[in-house]
Design a protein around this motif. Structure first.
Motif, PDB file in Angstrom:
ATOM      1  N   UNK A  26       0.697  -1.363  -0.049  1.00 39.95           N
ATOM      2  CA  UNK A  26       0.037   0.041   0.041  1.00 39.95           C
ATOM      3  C   UNK A  26       0.898   1.327  -0.112  1.00 39.95           C
ATOM      4  N   UNK A  27       1.898   1.282   0.869  1.00 40.18           N
ATOM      5  CA  UNK A  27       2.585   2.540   0.985  1.00 40.18           C
ATOM      6  C   UNK A  27       3.592   2.503  -0.433  1.00 40.18           C
ATOM      7  N   UNK A  40       8.828  16.185  -0.538  1.00 37.71           N
ATOM      8  CA  UNK A  40       8.745  17.132   0.326  1.00 37.71           C
ATOM      9  C   UNK A  40       7.448  17.247   1.262  1.00 37.71           C
ATOM     10  N   UNK A  41       7.442  17.990   2.272  1.00 41.56           N
ATOM     11  CA  UNK A  41       6.152  18.135   3.176  1.00 41.56           C
ATOM     12  C   UNK A  41       5.138  18.786   2.056  1.00 41.56           C
ATOM     13  N   UNK A  42       5.689  19.749   1.259  1.00 36.48           N
ATOM     14  CA  UNK A  42       5.025  20.599   0.524  1.00 36.48           C
ATOM     15  C   UNK A  42       4.175  19.737  -0.578  1.00 36.48           C
ATOM     16  N   UNK A  43       4.851  19.138  -1.336  1.00 39.92           N
ATOM     17  CA  UNK A  43       4.489  18.090  -2.431  1.00 39.92           C
ATOM     18  C   UNK A  43       3.457  16.987  -1.896  1.00 39.92           C
ATOM     19  N   UNK A  44       3.847  16.567  -0.737  1.00 38.62           N
ATOM     20  CA  UNK A  44       3.017  15.558  -0.038  1.00 38.62           C
ATOM     21  C   UNK A  44       1.745  16.016   0.008  1.00 38.62           C
ATOM     22  N   UNK A  45       1.748  17.582   0.761  1.00 36.94           N
ATOM     23  CA  UNK A  45       0.331  18.194   1.042  1.00 36.94           C
ATOM     24  C   UNK A  45      -0.425  18.486  -0.323  1.00 36.94           C
ATOM     25  N   UNK A  61       6.710   8.293   3.584  1.00 39.24           N
ATOM     26  CA  UNK A  61       6.824   8.706   2.293  1.00 39.24           C
ATOM     27  C   UNK A  61       7.939   9.806   2.005  1.00 39.24           C
ATOM     28  N   UNK A  62       7.912  10.592   2.925  1.00 40.44           N
ATOM     29  CA  UNK A  62       9.058  11.452   2.868  1.00 40.44           C
ATOM     30  C   UNK A  62      10.377  11.049   2.652  1.00 40.44           C
ATOM     31  N   UNK A  63      10.652   9.901   3.770  1.00 41.20           N
ATOM     32  CA  UNK A  63      11.708   9.372   3.813  1.00 41.20           C
ATOM     33  C   UNK A  63      12.275   8.337   2.827  1.00 41.20           C
TER      34      UNK A  63
END
Length: 91
Positions: free
Chosen positions: A29-30, A52-57, A75-77
């Protein structure tokens, strides 16, 4: 690489080495989420793109997928590891 191996025995050994371990099913899933996010990453110009946190958001808002905080960290890692591997493969 396999084609350049001179003997069939060496070809078999390389094939086993390149195959790697089996994919861990609990992470499917991940990995699916990561693959989707990675398709939309914007290259920075000075190296491989990272999650990045921004792209993930932005991805989360656009897709309507709400991530568990642990998933977001993973996901960021994963994005950082992906960028490191891509950078190493260039040099």
């Amino acid at each position: 690489m396999l084609r350049r191996a001179r003997t069939e025995e060496r070809q078999r050994a390389l094939a086993v080495e390149l195959a790697g371990p089996p994919f861990p099913q609990p992470l499917r899933h991940l990995w699916s989420l990561f693959s989707e996010i990675a398709e939309g990453l914007d290259a920075g110009g000075f190296g491989p793109a990272t999650v990045t946190w921004q792209s993930l958001d932005a991805w989360s808002r656009l897709t309507g997928v709400t991530l568990d905080p642990r998933e977001a960290v993973a996901l960021v890692r994963l994005g950082a590891v992906r960028a490191e591997v891509m950078d190493r493969s260039k040099g």
